[in-house]
Design a protein around this motif. Sequence first.
Motif, PDB file in Angstrom:
ATOM      1  N   ALA A  72      -5.618   6.863  14.154  1.00  0.00           N
ATOM      2  CA  ALA A  72      -5.267   7.115  12.756  1.00  0.00           C
ATOM      3  C   ALA A  72      -3.765   6.893  12.592  1.00  0.00           C
ATOM      4  O   ALA A  72      -3.009   6.968  13.569  1.00  0.00           O
ATOM      5  CB  ALA A  72      -5.641   8.543  12.379  1.00  0.00           C
ATOM      6  N   ASP A  73      -3.347   6.645  11.359  1.00  0.00           N
ATOM      7  CA  ASP A  73      -1.933   6.346  11.116  1.00  0.00           C
ATOM      8  C   ASP A  73      -1.086   7.622  11.111  1.00  0.00           C
ATOM      9  O   ASP A  73      -1.613   8.734  11.112  1.00  0.00           O
ATOM     10  CB  ASP A  73      -1.768   5.586   9.796  1.00  0.00           C
TER      11      ASP A  73
ATOM     12  N   SER B  72     -10.451   0.073  15.635  1.00  0.00           N
ATOM     13  CA  SER B  72      -9.672   1.144  15.027  1.00  0.00           C
ATOM     14  C   SER B  72      -9.264   0.847  13.609  1.00  0.00           C
ATOM     15  O   SER B  72      -9.217  -0.277  13.159  1.00  0.00           O
ATOM     16  CB  SER B  72      -8.424   1.401  15.848  1.00  0.00           C
ATOM     17  N   TYR B  73      -8.929   1.894  12.982  1.00  0.00           N
ATOM     18  CA  TYR B  73      -8.319   1.897  11.680  1.00  0.00           C
ATOM     19  C   TYR B  73      -6.978   1.172  11.782  1.00  0.00           C
ATOM     20  O   TYR B  73      -6.315   1.214  12.798  1.00  0.00           O
ATOM     21  CB  TYR B  73      -8.095   3.371  11.365  1.00  0.00           C
TER      22      TYR B  73
ATOM     23  N   LYS C 292      -5.374  11.056   7.118  1.00  0.00           N
ATOM     24  CA  LYS C 292      -6.036   9.862   7.659  1.00  0.00           C
ATOM     25  C   LYS C 292      -7.100  10.208   8.704  1.00  0.00           C
ATOM     26  O   LYS C 292      -7.798   9.333   9.197  1.00  0.00           O
ATOM     27  CB  LYS C 292      -5.000   8.930   8.307  1.00  0.00           C
TER      28      LYS C 292
ATOM     29  N   THR D 201      -3.103   0.822  11.283  1.00  0.00           N
ATOM     30  CA  THR D 201      -2.054   1.845  11.244  1.00  0.00           C
ATOM     31  C   THR D 201      -0.719   1.188  10.847  1.00  0.00           C
ATOM     32  O   THR D 201       0.181   1.058  11.677  1.00  0.00           O
ATOM     33  CB  THR D 201      -1.933   2.559  12.609  1.00  0.00           C
TER      34      THR D 201
ATOM     35  N   ALA E  22       2.602   3.248  11.434  1.00  0.00           N
ATOM     36  CA  ALA E  22       2.957   3.275  12.857  1.00  0.00           C
ATOM     37  C   ALA E  22       3.527   1.923  13.286  1.00  0.00           C
ATOM     38  O   ALA E  22       4.526   1.854  14.024  1.00  0.00           O
ATOM     39  CB  ALA E  22       1.741   3.638  13.703  1.00  0.00           C
TER      40      ALA E  22
ATOM     41  N   THR F 177      -3.200   9.140  17.874  1.00  0.00           N
ATOM     42  CA  THR F 177      -2.173   8.280  17.285  1.00  0.00           C
ATOM     43  C   THR F 177      -1.802   7.146  18.247  1.00  0.00           C
ATOM     44  O   THR F 177      -1.741   7.371  19.454  1.00  0.00           O
ATOM     45  CB  THR F 177      -0.903   9.100  16.960  1.00  0.00           C
TER      46      THR F 177
END
Length: 369
Positions: free
Chosen positions: A102-103, A330-331, A115, A333, A336, A81
Motif C-alpha cells: 500500500a502507498d 500490488s497496488y 490505502k 504506490t 512512495a 509498505t
Amino acid sequence: MPDERILVTRSSMPTLEEYVNEIAPLWDSHFLTNMGEKHQQLERDLLSYLDVDNITLFVNGHNALECVLEAMDLHGKVITTPFTFASTTHAIVRKGLTPVFADIRPDNYTLDPAKIEELIDGETTAILPVHVYGNLCDVEAIQDIAARHGLKVIYDAAHAFGVRKNGVSSAMFGDASMFSFHATKVFNTIEGGAVCYRDHDLKEKLDHWKNFGISGLEEVEYAGGNAKMNEFCAAMGVCNLRHLPDEIAKRKLVAERYWDNLEDVPGIVVHRPAEGIESNYCYLPVVFEDEFGATRDDVYAALRAQDIFARKYFYPLTTQFDCYRGRFDSYETPIAAHVSTHVLTLPMFADLTMEQVDRICAIVRSCAR
Ligand SMILES: *Cc1c(COP(=O)(O)O)cnc(C)c1O
C-alpha cells in the motif's frame, strides 16, 4: 575548505574503559552467550527504558522480525509498505507470506491507513507497517482497521527506538514491534535486535525459537533457528543505553540546526516532529521537489565531491528490487515512488558539529537554481 570526510552516520560507543569494565566479569564466568548475565541485564534495562512488559532479544533486528512472524503463525497475505529497508519485505517473503503493498502518506512517509482497507481480502492475516525515520505510523487508525478485520499488527520499529507519542512508548503499539540495534542505529549493540509484544504467552515461544526451539535439557519443542544475542553485544548495549538520553539530546541540536538552515529554502521539504512526538532524531531526510531546481542526485553528487556522504534512503523501493520485479500483484504506490527518487538522508549522528552541519547545508543550498 573540506578538511575531513563526513559519513552519513557514526556509531555511538562508550569509552573503552567503560566497555572493558562491563565485559571484565566474562573473564571470570567464561559464559559468553546463551542468555547469560549481560543478556539478562540488558533485557531488564530495556523493559524499563521502553516501558513494556515483554521483550525478547535477538542477534539482529531482521531475525527478530522473521521470528515473530513465524511465532504468530501467520499465513496468506501481509499488507505492508514498499518504502522501507530490504529487511521488512524479505522477512515477509522468507516466511512464506505474500506482501501486498500500500502507498505511504506524503507528510511522514509511513503506511497510509486510507490505502490499507481496500487491499484486505479473505487471505489477509496481518499488517506490517514501518515507523519511517522515527515518524510514528498512524497507530490508532491502523489498530482500528486491524480490529475490524481481525488482523495482527507487527511494526517494523527499527527507526523508532525511544520515540514516544504523548508519553506512550513506540514499543506499546500493535501486537508486536521489532527494534534493530545495528551499529548504525540510534541505540546499538554492535549487531542486535529485539521484539516487544503484548501477549505474554509469546515469550516462551520466542525465547525458545531463537535457540533451536530447545525448551529443556532434553526437550525440543519447535524447529527453531539460532538467533541469540551474545554477551559482548549485550554488554555494549548496557553501556550505550546509559548514554542514550545524552546522545538523543545532542542529535536534537544537530537536527534543529539542519531544519533552521534548510526549512525556508524553496523546494526543500523537511519535517519537524509532529505535535506530541518525542523524537529520537535518527535520520535527517530532505526531499528535493522540482522547485528546488536541482535533483536529489545532483545534491548527492555535490556533497560527494566534498567528501560528504549522504544516502539515498530508501531507494529503490523494495518492489523495484531485481528479486521482486514483476512478482507481486500490488497496488500502485506513486507517493512512495516519488519520495524514493527525491529524498536524501543527510549525515546525522550525535557528534556532528554545528560547523559541519552549516557546511553541509551551505553545499546543499548552493545546488539550488
Ligand atoms: C536496520 C533495519 C532493519 C534490520 O535490522 P538489522 O538489525 O540490521 O537486522 C529492518 N528494518 C528497518 C526499517 C531498518 O532500518
